[in-house]
Motif scaffolding. Sequence first.
Motif, PDB file in Angstrom:
ATOM      1  N   ASP A  60       0.874  -1.169   0.000  1.00 12.47           N
ATOM      2  CA  ASP A  60       0.000   0.000   0.000  1.00 12.47           C
ATOM      3  C   ASP A  60       0.911   1.218   0.000  1.00 12.47           C
ATOM      4  O   ASP A  60       1.592   1.498   1.000  1.00 12.47           O
ATOM      5  CB  ASP A  60      -0.891  -0.029   1.246  1.00 12.47           C
ATOM      6  N   VAL A  61       0.944   1.954  -1.094  1.00 13.72           N
ATOM      7  CA  VAL A  61       1.926   3.040  -1.227  1.00 13.72           C
ATOM      8  C   VAL A  61       1.690   4.176  -0.246  1.00 13.72           C
ATOM      9  O   VAL A  61       2.599   4.984  -0.008  1.00 13.72           O
ATOM     10  CB  VAL A  61       1.971   3.607  -2.668  1.00 13.72           C
ATOM     11  N   SER A  62       0.497   4.252   0.325  1.00 13.47           N
ATOM     12  CA  SER A  62       0.226   5.325   1.294  1.00 13.47           C
ATOM     13  C   SER A  62       0.669   4.959   2.709  1.00 13.47           C
ATOM     14  O   SER A  62       0.523   5.761   3.633  1.00 13.47           O
ATOM     15  CB  SER A  62      -1.270   5.669   1.309  1.00 13.47           C
ATOM     16  N   ASN A  63       1.243   3.757   2.873  1.00 15.50           N
ATOM     17  CA  ASN A  63       1.666   3.262   4.175  1.00 15.50           C
ATOM     18  C   ASN A  63       3.181   3.289   4.275  1.00 15.50           C
ATOM     19  O   ASN A  63       3.878   2.603   3.529  1.00 15.50           O
ATOM     20  CB  ASN A  63       1.138   1.833   4.364  1.00 15.50           C
ATOM     21  N   GLU A  64       3.701   4.074   5.212  1.00 14.65           N
ATOM     22  CA  GLU A  64       5.151   4.243   5.314  1.00 14.65           C
ATOM     23  C   GLU A  64       5.849   2.946   5.717  1.00 14.65           C
ATOM     24  O   GLU A  64       6.959   2.653   5.240  1.00 14.65           O
ATOM     25  CB  GLU A  64       5.489   5.361   6.303  1.00 14.65           C
ATOM     26  N   LYS A 101     -14.789  14.648   1.204  1.00 15.58           N
ATOM     27  CA  LYS A 101     -13.471  14.718   1.832  1.00 15.58           C
ATOM     28  C   LYS A 101     -12.790  13.350   1.863  1.00 15.58           C
ATOM     29  O   LYS A 101     -11.605  13.248   1.535  1.00 15.58           O
ATOM     30  CB  LYS A 101     -13.587  15.315   3.228  1.00 15.58           C
ATOM     31  N   PRO A 102     -13.484  12.264   2.218  1.00 15.84           N
ATOM     32  CA  PRO A 102     -12.818  10.951   2.190  1.00 15.84           C
ATOM     33  C   PRO A 102     -12.315  10.554   0.807  1.00 15.84           C
ATOM     34  O   PRO A 102     -11.241   9.956   0.680  1.00 15.84           O
ATOM     35  CB  PRO A 102     -13.912  10.001   2.688  1.00 15.84           C
ATOM     36  N   VAL A 107      -7.574   9.792  -2.835  1.00 11.38           N
ATOM     37  CA  VAL A 107      -6.815  10.098  -4.055  1.00 11.38           C
ATOM     38  C   VAL A 107      -5.457  10.696  -3.707  1.00 11.38           C
ATOM     39  O   VAL A 107      -4.425  10.277  -4.245  1.00 11.38           O
ATOM     40  CB  VAL A 107      -7.617  11.055  -4.962  1.00 11.38           C
ATOM     41  N   LEU A 108      -5.440  11.653  -2.799  1.00  7.31           N
ATOM     42  CA  LEU A 108      -4.180  12.285  -2.421  1.00  7.31           C
ATOM     43  C   LEU A 108      -3.263  11.307  -1.697  1.00  7.31           C
ATOM     44  O   LEU A 108      -2.040  11.347  -1.865  1.00  7.31           O
ATOM     45  CB  LEU A 108      -4.443  13.510  -1.554  1.00  7.31           C
ATOM     46  N   GLY A 109      -3.840  10.409  -0.907  1.00  7.66           N
ATOM     47  CA  GLY A 109      -3.030   9.442  -0.176  1.00  7.66           C
ATOM     48  C   GLY A 109      -2.253   8.523  -1.102  1.00  7.66           C
ATOM     49  O   GLY A 109      -1.075   8.227  -0.863  1.00  7.66           O
ATOM     50  N   PRO A 115       4.000   8.600  -3.760  1.00 10.77           N
ATOM     51  CA  PRO A 115       5.294   8.958  -4.338  1.00 10.77           C
ATOM     52  C   PRO A 115       6.220   9.681  -3.365  1.00 10.77           C
ATOM     53  O   PRO A 115       7.438   9.459  -3.372  1.00 10.77           O
ATOM     54  CB  PRO A 115       4.916   9.869  -5.512  1.00 10.77           C
ATOM     55  N   LEU A 116       5.647  10.551  -2.511  1.00  9.73           N
ATOM     56  CA  LEU A 116       6.493  11.262  -1.559  1.00  9.73           C
ATOM     57  C   LEU A 116       7.161  10.283  -0.580  1.00  9.73           C
ATOM     58  O   LEU A 116       8.365  10.378  -0.320  1.00  9.73           O
ATOM     59  CB  LEU A 116       5.654  12.293  -0.799  1.00  9.73           C
ATOM     60  N   LEU A 117       6.386   9.323  -0.074  1.00  8.16           N
ATOM     61  CA  LEU A 117       6.958   8.326   0.830  1.00  8.16           C
ATOM     62  C   LEU A 117       7.981   7.458   0.103  1.00  8.16           C
ATOM     63  O   LEU A 117       8.986   7.041   0.687  1.00  8.16           O
ATOM     64  CB  LEU A 117       5.856   7.448   1.420  1.00  8.16           C
ATOM     65  N   GLY A 118       7.719   7.195  -1.173  1.00 10.72           N
ATOM     66  CA  GLY A 118       8.674   6.421  -1.950  1.00 10.72           C
ATOM     67  C   GLY A 118      10.011   7.128  -2.077  1.00 10.72           C
ATOM     68  O   GLY A 118      11.077   6.524  -1.877  1.00 10.72           O
ATOM     69  N   ILE A 119       9.958   8.404  -2.371  1.00 12.20           N
ATOM     70  CA  ILE A 119      11.194   9.179  -2.482  1.00 12.20           C
ATOM     71  C   ILE A 119      11.878   9.273  -1.129  1.00 12.20           C
ATOM     72  O   ILE A 119      13.106   9.123  -1.026  1.00 12.20           O
ATOM     73  CB  ILE A 119      10.887  10.579  -3.051  1.00 12.20           C
TER      74      ILE A 119
END
Length: 260
Positions: A60-64, A101-102, A107-109, A115-119
């Motif tokens: 899950d790309v939104s999970n650090e 809002k959810p 979408v933003l997550g 991508p931000l967490l990936g970098i």
Amino acid sequence: MGRLEGKVAIITGGARGMGAETAKLFAAEGASVVITDILADEGEALAKQIGEKALFVRHDVSNEDDWKTVAEQAQARFGRIDVLVNNAAVVHFAGIEQLTKPDLERVLGINVIGPLLGIKTIGPIMKAQGKGAITNISSIDGLRGCNGLSAYTASKWAVRGLTKSAALEYGPHGVRVNSIHPGGVDTVMGNPTGRKDAELNKDYTNVPLQRIGRPEEIASASLFLASDDASYVSGAELSVDGGWCAGYYQPALPGAPGQN
């Protein structure tokens, strides 16, 4: 020798569509590939199809914490990480007044935080190696607006900006960061009802190349940016959109389709 011989690449959203074509192309060009996705069955099948140079990790790309697991497994299996393609994304169709809002947060997550967490996770590994290439898959909608796609468009503009900032921060360490901006592409996201090419292409008469894109065409752009052929390319925006961003045809003026 392949253009990615000896390199190790992580491709998010790699179980199908553009990600899957990118994984197959990278492997054919000599890379070892780490395919990540939440679609475990499809991801495992693709890794098996590619063979011993492929590894699937559910992600899950939104999970650090998931990002840390991907990095650890990639290094444990292949010893290094040379390429990251932040491809995973979702789309959501809604007018601004209907957007919840959810839905926006989802979408933003995936599209921005992923991508931000990936970098953030993979960037330090590349810095330590003194070399690396990160490609963020944005969209034509990261270069313009589109009604009914406010959440998606906002996310893809954010990816474009993130790319610029990351290129500045990581460039001195030999790490290149670029973005790709696909137009319409014949994938589950771009063609959810599975329409045939002839029918799909009727929707692309305002695009200079007069057709929808193929996922392998986006994969080829990712291959270029991942390879040493792009050794002096960073912070760039590569549109792979059939000329869509060039503008719209004015049917009454010379040069429009069907005119001499």
